[in-house]
Write a protein that holds these residues in place. Structure first.
Motif, PDB file in Angstrom:
ATOM      1  N   PRO A  91       0.868  -1.395   0.219  1.00  0.00           N
ATOM      2  CA  PRO A  91       0.093   0.028   0.038  1.00  0.00           C
ATOM      3  C   PRO A  91       0.972   1.379   0.082  1.00  0.00           C
ATOM      4  O   PRO A  91       1.991   1.214   0.454  1.00  0.00           O
ATOM      5  CB  PRO A  91      -0.575  -0.318   1.235  1.00  0.00           C
ATOM      6  N   GLU A  92       0.376   2.382  -0.514  1.00  0.00           N
ATOM      7  CA  GLU A  92       1.163   3.585  -0.560  1.00  0.00           C
ATOM      8  C   GLU A  92       1.304   3.903   0.807  1.00  0.00           C
ATOM      9  O   GLU A  92       2.575   4.436   0.962  1.00  0.00           O
ATOM     10  CB  GLU A  92       0.273   4.569  -1.475  1.00  0.00           C
ATOM     11  N   GLY A  93       0.408   4.010   1.665  1.00  0.00           N
ATOM     12  CA  GLY A  93       0.550   4.179   3.017  1.00  0.00           C
ATOM     13  C   GLY A  93      -0.657   4.455   3.758  1.00  0.00           C
ATOM     14  O   GLY A  93      -1.596   4.345   3.331  1.00  0.00           O
ATOM     15  N   ALA A  94      -0.431   5.430   4.987  1.00  0.00           N
ATOM     16  CA  ALA A  94      -1.686   5.813   5.896  1.00  0.00           C
ATOM     17  C   ALA A  94      -1.602   7.433   5.990  1.00  0.00           C
ATOM     18  O   ALA A  94      -0.461   7.894   6.153  1.00  0.00           O
ATOM     19  CB  ALA A  94      -1.401   5.244   7.174  1.00  0.00           C
ATOM     20  N   ILE A  95      -2.621   7.972   5.734  1.00  0.00           N
ATOM     21  CA  ILE A  95      -2.774   9.381   6.206  1.00  0.00           C
ATOM     22  C   ILE A  95      -3.335   9.385   7.533  1.00  0.00           C
ATOM     23  O   ILE A  95      -4.408   8.884   7.692  1.00  0.00           O
ATOM     24  CB  ILE A  95      -3.875  10.090   5.231  1.00  0.00           C
ATOM     25  N   LEU A  96      -2.874  10.273   8.516  1.00  0.00           N
ATOM     26  CA  LEU A  96      -3.576  10.355   9.837  1.00  0.00           C
ATOM     27  C   LEU A  96      -4.083  11.724   9.948  1.00  0.00           C
ATOM     28  O   LEU A  96      -3.693  12.562   9.305  1.00  0.00           O
ATOM     29  CB  LEU A  96      -2.220  10.405  10.774  1.00  0.00           C
ATOM     30  N   MET A 126       4.094  -1.911  12.145  1.00  0.00           N
ATOM     31  CA  MET A 126       3.677  -2.751  11.037  1.00  0.00           C
ATOM     32  C   MET A 126       4.119  -2.417   9.567  1.00  0.00           C
ATOM     33  O   MET A 126       3.632  -2.652   8.394  1.00  0.00           O
ATOM     34  CB  MET A 126       2.131  -2.383  10.747  1.00  0.00           C
ATOM     35  N   SER A 127       5.056  -1.552   9.719  1.00  0.00           N
ATOM     36  CA  SER A 127       6.102  -0.965   8.704  1.00  0.00           C
ATOM     37  C   SER A 127       5.131  -0.594   7.396  1.00  0.00           C
ATOM     38  O   SER A 127       5.091  -0.830   6.177  1.00  0.00           O
ATOM     39  CB  SER A 127       6.750  -2.361   7.855  1.00  0.00           C
ATOM     40  N   LEU A 128       4.048   0.176   7.973  1.00  0.00           N
ATOM     41  CA  LEU A 128       3.318   1.197   7.175  1.00  0.00           C
ATOM     42  C   LEU A 128       3.726   2.288   6.967  1.00  0.00           C
ATOM     43  O   LEU A 128       3.843   2.994   7.958  1.00  0.00           O
ATOM     44  CB  LEU A 128       1.512   1.145   7.529  1.00  0.00           C
ATOM     45  N   ASN A 129       4.015   2.853   5.653  1.00  0.00           N
ATOM     46  CA  ASN A 129       4.542   4.131   5.442  1.00  0.00           C
ATOM     47  C   ASN A 129       3.490   5.125   6.013  1.00  0.00           C
ATOM     48  O   ASN A 129       2.293   4.998   5.790  1.00  0.00           O
ATOM     49  CB  ASN A 129       4.682   4.388   3.899  1.00  0.00           C
ATOM     50  N   ILE A 130       3.880   6.193   6.336  1.00  0.00           N
ATOM     51  CA  ILE A 130       2.899   7.438   6.758  1.00  0.00           C
ATOM     52  C   ILE A 130       3.121   8.614   5.723  1.00  0.00           C
ATOM     53  O   ILE A 130       4.189   9.317   5.594  1.00  0.00           O
ATOM     54  CB  ILE A 130       3.189   7.903   8.401  1.00  0.00           C
TER      55      ILE A 130
END
Ligand code: ADP
Length: 319
Positions: free
Chosen positions: A210-215, A237-241
Motif C-alpha cells: 500500500p502507498e501508506g496511511a494518512i493520519l 507494522m512497517s506501514l508508510n505514513i
C-alpha cells in the motif's frame, strides 16, 4: 506406514483436545504429510489453518492480491480517536481525487459506525453480487465507487454487534470479493484506534505494497496523544505514513472569511510532524459549508467551501 493423522481428524481432536489445527496437533507438516497427500486432511476443518501455520499460502490471500494489484495506490485513513473528521477527510479526498480525473474507490472499514454511505449519498442503494463479485456502489455526485457494511445492512438503525473475528472475516471478504476493476486510488476509511480492523487490513495488504496511511487529528492534546499511538502502530507494522492532516484547527467566518483559531495551540500538529519527521499535509478549517454537505450528502466541490479547497490541495500533493 500410516501417518498418525490418518486416524481421522475427529479422533485426534478428542485425544488432544485441540480445537484448531487437528493435523498440526499430531505434528502433521501439511505440505509433506503423506496422509494429507492421500486425502486424509481433505475436509479437515483445521487444514487451512495448518497450512497457514506452516508458511503455506492462504487461498483467499491469492484472490486479494489479484484484486488489489489492479489498483494503483491504496491509502489508509487513520485516526487515534473518533470525531476528529477522519471519514469526512476520507470522503472529501476521494471526491477531490475524482475531480482531478482519477478513478477512485472508498472502502469503509468502520463496521460498527459506517458513515461513508451518507457522506457519498449511496444510502439505500443495494449492492449487487455479480459473477465478478460485489459491485461497488457509485456516488451519484462524484463518480467515486463505494463499498461499506452500511450498504449491506437492510435497516440503517440496526446496530452491528460483532466481535473481532467476525469483523476481520467481513473485511477479508470485502477485499476478496469486491469487484473494483481498475482504480487509481482505493481509500480505506478505518475506525478510530488500532484494533482488529487495522491489523487485518494491514496484514492483507502487505503483499501488495500500500502507498501508506494518512493520519487525521484535531490539534488538541487529547487527540495528539492518541495520534502518537497511531504513528507507533504504523511503524511497527512497517506501514508508510504519507502525512498528517490537522482538521478543524480554526474557524473561518462565512461572511468576512476571517480565520480564528479554536484550540490554544493550533500549531500542535505541525510540531508533532517535526518531532517524528512526518510530512505535514495541511490544516483543514472548521467549515459550516462542509458540515451542511456532510449532513445532506452533497458534493462539497459543488459548493464554495474553504475546507474543500484545502483538501483539494492535499489531493494535488498526493497526485
Ligand atoms: P470521525 O470519522 O473521525 O469519527 P467524522 O468524519 O464523522 O469523524 O466527523 C465528525 C463530525 O465533524 C461530522 O459531523 C463532520 O461533519 C464534522 N467535521 C469534520 N471535519 C470538519 C470540518 N473541517 N469542518 C466542519 N465540520 C467537520
Amino acid at each position: 506406514m500410516r501417518h498418525a493423522c490418518a486416524r481421522g481428524p475427529m479422533e485426534i481432536a478428542k485425544k488432544s483436545d485441540v480445537l484448531i489445527g487437528y493435523a498440526a496437533a499430531v505434528g502433521c507438516p501439511a505440505e509433506s504429510c503423506e496422509a494429507g497427500k492421500a486425502g486424509v486432511c481433505q475436509g479437515c476443518p483445521g487444514r487451512e489453518l495448518c497450512l497457514q501455520q506452516q508458511g503455506g499460502v492462504d487461498e483467499d490471500q491469492k484472490y486479494i492480491n489479484v484484486r488489489m494489484k489492479a489498483i494503483k495506490k491504496k491509502i489508509l485513513v487513520l485516526s487515534g480517536k473518533g470525531g476528529v473528521g477522519k471519514s469526512t477527510v476520507a470522503a472529501c479526498l476521494g471526491m477531490a481525487l475524482a475531480k482531478l480525473n482519477t478513478k477512485v474507490g472508498i472502502l469503509d472499514l468502520d463496521i460498527c459506525g459506517p458513515s461513508i454511505p451518507k457522506l457519498l449519498a449511496v444510502e439505500g442503494q443495494a449492492v449487487v453480487n455479480s459473477q465478478y463479485g460485489w459491485t461497488p456502489l457509485r456516488s451519484p455526485h462524484s463518480e467515486v465507487k463505494v463499498m461499506s457494511v452500511g450498504c449491506l445492512l437492510g435497516e440503517s438503525d440496526s446496530p452491528v454487534v460483532w466481535r473481532g473475528p467476525r469483523k476481520s472475516s467481513l473485511i477479508k471478504q470485502f477485499l476478496k470479493d469486491t469487484f473494483w476493476g481498475r482504480l487509481d486510488y482505493l481509500i480505506f476509511d478505518t475506525p478510530p484506534g488500532t484494533s482488529d480492523e487495522h491489523l487485518t487490513v494491514v496484514k492483507m495488504l502487505l503483499n501488495v505494497k500500500p502507498e501508506g496511511a494518512i493520519l487525521v487529528t484535531t490539534p488538541q492534546d487529547v487527540a495528539l496523544a492518541t495520534i502518537r499511538k497511531e504513528i507507533s502502530f504504523c511503524r511497527k507494522m512497517s506501514l508508510n505514513i504519507i502525512g498528517i492532516v490537522g482538521n478543524m484547527a480554526s474557524y473561518v467566518c462565512p461572511c468576512c472569511k476571517e480565520e480564528s483559531p479554536i484550540f490554544t495551540d493550533d500549531g500542535g500538529v505541525q510540531s508533532l510532524c517535526n518531532e517524528y519527521s512526518i510530512p505535514f499535509l495541511g490544516t483543514v478549517p472548521l467549515d459550516p459549508v462542509l458540515v451542511m454537505c456532510c449532513e445532506t450528502g452533497t458534493n462539497v466541490y459543488e459548493q464554495n467551501s474553504i475546507a474543500a479547497d484545502t483538501l483539494l490541495d492535499i489531493a494535488r500533493t498526493l497526485l
